[in-house]
Design a protein around this motif. Sequence first.
Motif, PDB file in Angstrom:
ATOM      1  N   THR A  53       0.793  -1.232   0.000  1.00 25.28           N
ATOM      2  CA  THR A  53       0.000   0.000   0.000  1.00 25.28           C
ATOM      3  C   THR A  53       0.825   1.282   0.000  1.00 25.28           C
ATOM      4  N   THR A  54       2.133   1.175   0.031  1.00 24.03           N
ATOM      5  CA  THR A  54       2.987   2.351   0.159  1.00 24.03           C
ATOM      6  C   THR A  54       3.902   2.479  -1.050  1.00 24.03           C
ATOM      7  N   THR A  55       4.065   3.708  -1.518  1.00 24.76           N
ATOM      8  CA  THR A  55       5.036   3.982  -2.577  1.00 24.76           C
ATOM      9  C   THR A  55       6.369   4.268  -1.901  1.00 24.76           C
ATOM     10  N   TRP A  56       7.379   3.525  -2.257  1.00 28.55           N
ATOM     11  CA  TRP A  56       8.660   3.590  -1.570  1.00 28.55           C
ATOM     12  C   TRP A  56       9.702   4.367  -2.364  1.00 28.55           C
ATOM     13  N   ALA A  57       9.355   5.487  -2.954  1.00 30.59           N
ATOM     14  CA  ALA A  57      10.286   6.256  -3.784  1.00 30.59           C
ATOM     15  C   ALA A  57      11.547   6.662  -3.013  1.00 30.59           C
ATOM     16  N   ASP A  58      11.387   7.092  -1.764  1.00 29.41           N
ATOM     17  CA  ASP A  58      12.525   7.546  -0.970  1.00 29.41           C
ATOM     18  C   ASP A  58      13.010   6.514   0.036  1.00 29.41           C
ATOM     19  N   TYR A  59      12.328   5.406   0.121  1.00 25.21           N
ATOM     20  CA  TYR A  59      12.672   4.390   1.108  1.00 25.21           C
ATOM     21  C   TYR A  59      12.975   3.078   0.396  1.00 25.21           C
ATOM     22  N   LEU A  60      14.251   2.789   0.258  1.00 27.84           N
ATOM     23  CA  LEU A  60      14.671   1.557  -0.400  1.00 27.84           C
ATOM     24  C   LEU A  60      15.592   0.775   0.528  1.00 27.84           C
ATOM     25  N   GLY A  61      15.609  -0.528   0.352  1.00 23.21           N
ATOM     26  CA  GLY A  61      16.533  -1.376   1.092  1.00 23.21           C
ATOM     27  C   GLY A  61      16.374  -1.275   2.598  1.00 23.21           C
ATOM     28  N   THR A  62      17.473  -0.989   3.263  1.00 19.71           N
ATOM     29  CA  THR A  62      17.497  -0.938   4.718  1.00 19.71           C
ATOM     30  C   THR A  62      16.565   0.129   5.268  1.00 19.71           C
ATOM     31  N   PHE A  66      13.728  -0.627   8.003  1.00 19.86           N
ATOM     32  CA  PHE A  66      13.707   0.065   9.292  1.00 19.86           C
ATOM     33  C   PHE A  66      12.382   0.790   9.504  1.00 19.86           C
ATOM     34  N   TRP A  67      11.848   1.418   8.445  1.00 23.21           N
ATOM     35  CA  TRP A  67      10.579   2.131   8.562  1.00 23.21           C
ATOM     36  C   TRP A  67       9.462   1.145   8.899  1.00 23.21           C
ATOM     37  N   ASN A  68       9.430   0.008   8.185  1.00 21.00           N
ATOM     38  CA  ASN A  68       8.428  -1.027   8.463  1.00 21.00           C
ATOM     39  C   ASN A  68       8.525  -1.494   9.916  1.00 21.00           C
ATOM     40  N   ASP A  69       9.746  -1.793  10.345  1.00 20.89           N
ATOM     41  CA  ASP A  69       9.955  -2.279  11.711  1.00 20.89           C
ATOM     42  C   ASP A  69       9.541  -1.227  12.742  1.00 20.89           C
ATOM     43  N   PHE A  70       9.911   0.028  12.498  1.00 18.96           N
ATOM     44  CA  PHE A  70       9.588   1.121  13.401  1.00 18.96           C
ATOM     45  C   PHE A  70       8.077   1.278  13.545  1.00 18.96           C
TER      46      PHE A  70
END
Length: 103
Positions: A53-62, A66-70
Motif C-alpha cells: 500500500t505504500t510507494t517507496w520512492a525515498d525508502y529503499l533497502g534498509t 527500518f521504517w516497516n519495523d519502526f
Amino acid sequence: MELESINSLILSEKLVGLFVEQEEEIEKAVKGNYYSLIFQVFAQKMTIFYNETTTWADYLGTKQKFWNDFMAAGLFYVLGNWVKNGCQDSYDEVVKMVVEFHE
C-alpha cells in the motif's frame, strides 16, 4: 478485501478492534512469555501491508525495512499496552490517534 480501497479510518478501526478482540490472548501471551512471538507475526503482516500500500520512492533497502519495523513496533507497543492496561482511553480516541500517526 482490496487494501488500496480501505481508508485510514476504517483501517485504524480494524487494527484497534483486532487488539480489543484479542485482549484475552494478549494477556495469556504476556503471562506465558510468548508476547514477542505475536509481535514477530504482527511485524511480518504489517510489512506485507506497507509493501502493498505504500510507494517507496525515498525508502529503499534498509531504510524501507527500518521504517516497516519502526511502524510495526510502535503500533504493537502502543496498542498492546493500551489493551494490557485495560483500554483506559476510549476506543474512538485510540482510533483517532492511529489515523493521525499514519498521516
